[in-house]
Motif scaffolding. Structure first.
Motif, PDB file in Angstrom:
ATOM      1  N   LEU A   1       4.357   2.328  -3.799  1.00  0.00           N
ATOM      2  CA  LEU A   1       3.681   1.027  -3.869  1.00  0.00           C
ATOM      3  C   LEU A   1       3.010   0.691  -2.541  1.00  0.00           C
ATOM      4  CD1 LEU A   1       6.371  -0.978  -5.879  1.00  0.00           C
ATOM      5  CD2 LEU A   1       4.076  -0.375  -6.663  1.00  0.00           C
ATOM      6  N   LEU A   2       3.698   0.955  -1.449  1.00  0.00           N
ATOM      7  CA  LEU A   2       3.103   0.694  -0.134  1.00  0.00           C
ATOM      8  C   LEU A   2       1.865   1.560   0.094  1.00  0.00           C
ATOM      9  CD1 LEU A   2       6.328   0.340   2.031  1.00  0.00           C
ATOM     10  CD2 LEU A   2       4.658  -1.459   1.539  1.00  0.00           C
ATOM     11  N   LYS A   3       1.905   2.797  -0.376  1.00  0.00           N
ATOM     12  CA  LYS A   3       0.737   3.675  -0.243  1.00  0.00           C
ATOM     13  C   LYS A   3      -0.431   3.133  -1.069  1.00  0.00           C
ATOM     14  CE  LYS A   3      -0.969   8.353  -0.897  1.00  0.00           C
ATOM     15  NZ  LYS A   3      -2.276   7.872  -1.225  1.00  0.00           N
ATOM     16  N   GLN A   4      -0.141   2.664  -2.289  1.00  0.00           N
ATOM     17  CA  GLN A   4      -1.201   2.109  -3.137  1.00  0.00           C
ATOM     18  C   GLN A   4      -1.834   0.884  -2.480  1.00  0.00           C
ATOM     19  OE1 GLN A   4       0.664   1.398  -6.910  1.00  0.00           O
ATOM     20  NE2 GLN A   4       0.850   3.577  -7.398  1.00  0.00           N
ATOM     21  N   ILE A   5      -1.013   0.023  -1.891  1.00  0.00           N
ATOM     22  CA  ILE A   5      -1.554  -1.153  -1.193  1.00  0.00           C
ATOM     23  C   ILE A   5      -2.384  -0.706   0.006  1.00  0.00           C
ATOM     24  CG2 ILE A   5      -0.921  -3.165   0.214  1.00  0.00           C
ATOM     25  CD1 ILE A   5       1.427  -3.592  -1.721  1.00  0.00           C
ATOM     26  N   GLY A   6      -1.886   0.302   0.722  1.00  0.00           N
ATOM     27  CA  GLY A   6      -2.646   0.832   1.858  1.00  0.00           C
ATOM     28  C   GLY A   6      -3.994   1.389   1.433  1.00  0.00           C
ATOM     29  N   ASP A   7      -4.038   2.045   0.258  1.00  0.00           N
ATOM     30  CA  ASP A   7      -5.304   2.570  -0.263  1.00  0.00           C
ATOM     31  C   ASP A   7      -6.277   1.434  -0.582  1.00  0.00           C
ATOM     32  OD1 ASP A   7      -4.280   5.107  -0.023  1.00  0.00           O
ATOM     33  OD2 ASP A   7      -3.799   5.344  -2.161  1.00  0.00           O
ATOM     34  N   ILE A   8      -5.770   0.350  -1.169  1.00  0.00           N
ATOM     35  CA  ILE A   8      -6.628  -0.790  -1.500  1.00  0.00           C
ATOM     36  C   ILE A   8      -7.192  -1.401  -0.232  1.00  0.00           C
ATOM     37  CG2 ILE A   8      -6.651  -3.138  -2.454  1.00  0.00           C
ATOM     38  CD1 ILE A   8      -4.583  -2.154  -4.517  1.00  0.00           C
ATOM     39  N   VAL A   9      -6.321  -1.626   0.750  1.00  0.00           N
ATOM     40  CA  VAL A   9      -6.763  -2.239   2.011  1.00  0.00           C
ATOM     41  C   VAL A   9      -7.707  -1.284   2.748  1.00  0.00           C
ATOM     42  CG1 VAL A   9      -5.976  -3.032   4.268  1.00  0.00           C
ATOM     43  CG2 VAL A   9      -4.730  -3.704   2.208  1.00  0.00           C
TER      44      VAL A   9
ATOM     45  N   ALA B   1      -5.406  -9.496  -6.658  1.00  0.00           N
ATOM     46  CA  ALA B   1      -4.372  -9.704  -7.680  1.00  0.00           C
ATOM     47  C   ALA B   1      -3.490  -8.469  -7.811  1.00  0.00           C
ATOM     48  CB  ALA B   1      -5.019 -10.044  -9.015  1.00  0.00           C
ATOM     49  N   LEU B   2      -4.099  -7.293  -7.763  1.00  0.00           N
ATOM     50  CA  LEU B   2      -3.330  -6.052  -7.853  1.00  0.00           C
ATOM     51  C   LEU B   2      -2.398  -5.910  -6.655  1.00  0.00           C
ATOM     52  CD1 LEU B   2      -2.920  -3.427  -9.443  1.00  0.00           C
ATOM     53  CD2 LEU B   2      -4.771  -2.417  -8.111  1.00  0.00           C
ATOM     54  N   THR B   3      -2.884  -6.258  -5.473  1.00  0.00           N
ATOM     55  CA  THR B   3      -2.053  -6.201  -4.271  1.00  0.00           C
ATOM     56  C   THR B   3      -0.891  -7.182  -4.374  1.00  0.00           C
ATOM     57  OG1 THR B   3      -3.959  -5.543  -2.941  1.00  0.00           O
ATOM     58  CG2 THR B   3      -2.078  -6.446  -1.758  1.00  0.00           C
TER      59      THR B   3
ATOM     60  N   ARG C   1       6.347  -6.403  -6.826  1.00  0.00           N
ATOM     61  CA  ARG C   1       7.188  -5.263  -7.238  1.00  0.00           C
ATOM     62  C   ARG C   1       7.971  -4.704  -6.058  1.00  0.00           C
ATOM     63  NH1 ARG C   1       4.413  -0.751 -10.501  1.00  0.00           N
ATOM     64  NH2 ARG C   1       6.466   0.155 -10.164  1.00  0.00           N
ATOM     65  N   ILE C   2       7.358  -4.685  -4.877  1.00  0.00           N
ATOM     66  CA  ILE C   2       8.073  -4.206  -3.686  1.00  0.00           C
ATOM     67  C   ILE C   2       9.279  -5.098  -3.407  1.00  0.00           C
ATOM     68  CG2 ILE C   2       7.892  -4.048  -1.167  1.00  0.00           C
ATOM     69  CD1 ILE C   2       5.085  -2.881  -1.576  1.00  0.00           C
ATOM     70  N   GLU C   3       9.078  -6.417  -3.527  1.00  0.00           N
ATOM     71  CA  GLU C   3      10.202  -7.337  -3.312  1.00  0.00           C
ATOM     72  C   GLU C   3      11.321  -7.065  -4.310  1.00  0.00           C
ATOM     73  OE1 GLU C   3      10.867  -9.559  -0.881  1.00  0.00           O
ATOM     74  OE2 GLU C   3       9.078  -8.706   0.063  1.00  0.00           O
ATOM     75  N   LEU C   4      10.967  -6.804  -5.566  1.00  0.00           N
ATOM     76  CA  LEU C   4      11.956  -6.493  -6.587  1.00  0.00           C
ATOM     77  C   LEU C   4      12.686  -5.193  -6.257  1.00  0.00           C
ATOM     78  CD1 LEU C   4      13.186  -7.238  -9.329  1.00  0.00           C
ATOM     79  CD2 LEU C   4      11.348  -5.932 -10.402  1.00  0.00           C
ATOM     80  N   VAL C   5      11.933  -4.195  -5.827  1.00  0.00           N
ATOM     81  CA  VAL C   5      12.539  -2.911  -5.461  1.00  0.00           C
ATOM     82  C   VAL C   5      13.458  -3.089  -4.259  1.00  0.00           C
ATOM     83  CG1 VAL C   5      12.034  -0.594  -4.580  1.00  0.00           C
ATOM     84  CG2 VAL C   5      10.718  -1.514  -6.493  1.00  0.00           C
TER      85      VAL C   5
END
Length: 192
Positions: free
Chosen positions: A179-187, A110-112, A118-122
């Protein structure tokens, strides 16, 4: 049902002890009759008191044996219950761990999804700002950079408008990288 299961083991033990008790009763009765009828040559009594004494004798011999066999079965069933309780506890612990992992996975998913939205919005903001910058560049073509324009409801120079658009553009690019870094950390946490 597994052939070595505790239930099958207790059933076979019950069958064994039941057969042992029947064998002991038959053996005791045969021994008793052999002693009195075969060796001492006594006839079967018709006296009720003699039969009462005989019943007391048989009961006195068999009751401790049957009670001991019942105790053995009880002890065995308690051991089996303890084993099954340990197995159930272990299964519940594994289930709880699995449920916790699943909950973490759902939370991270859900967080991802939120961060991807948010990335799409940015990205939309960056595209809009790129178009604004391009329109400001087109507007400034052939004009002095100090020309006053109305931009987002206020009067500023072309130079200030370009600088402000560039700052916003840079801010949103930095936000997208974060945001991409945060997603990378989750993955990356699931790859370990």
């Amino acid at each position: 049902m597994d052939k070595d299961s505790p239930v099958r083991n207790i059933e076979s033990a019950i069958s064994f002890y039941r057969n042992l008790a029947i064998f002991m009763i038959v053996l005791l009765l045969c021994g008793y009759f052999f002693w009195f009828a075969g060796i001492n040559h006594q006839s079967v009594s018709s006296d009720v008191a003699s039969w009462g004494a005989f019943g007391d004798f048989i009961g006195g011999l068999l009751n401790p044996v049957v009670a001991f066999l019942a105790f053995l079965l009880l002890a065995r069933s308690l051991r089996i219950q303890g084993y099954e309780l340990r197995q159930a506890t272990s299964a519940f612990k594994e289930s709880a761990i699995s449920q916790n992992e699943q909950a973490k996975l759902l939370r991270d998913s859900a967080l991802t999804q939120y961060k991807l939205a948010r990335i799409e919005l940015v990205k939309l903001r960056i595209d809009a700002e790129s178009k604004q910058i391009q329109s400001l560049v087109d507007l400034s073509f052939g004009r002095p950079i100090e020309t006053k324009i109305y931009w987002f409801g206020k009067e500023i120079t072309l130079k200030e408008a370009l600088e402000e658009s560039q700052k916003r553009h840079t801010f949103h690019e930095t936000e997208m990288c974060g945001l991409l870094k945060q997603i990378g950390d989750i993955v990356g946490a699931y790859k370990k």
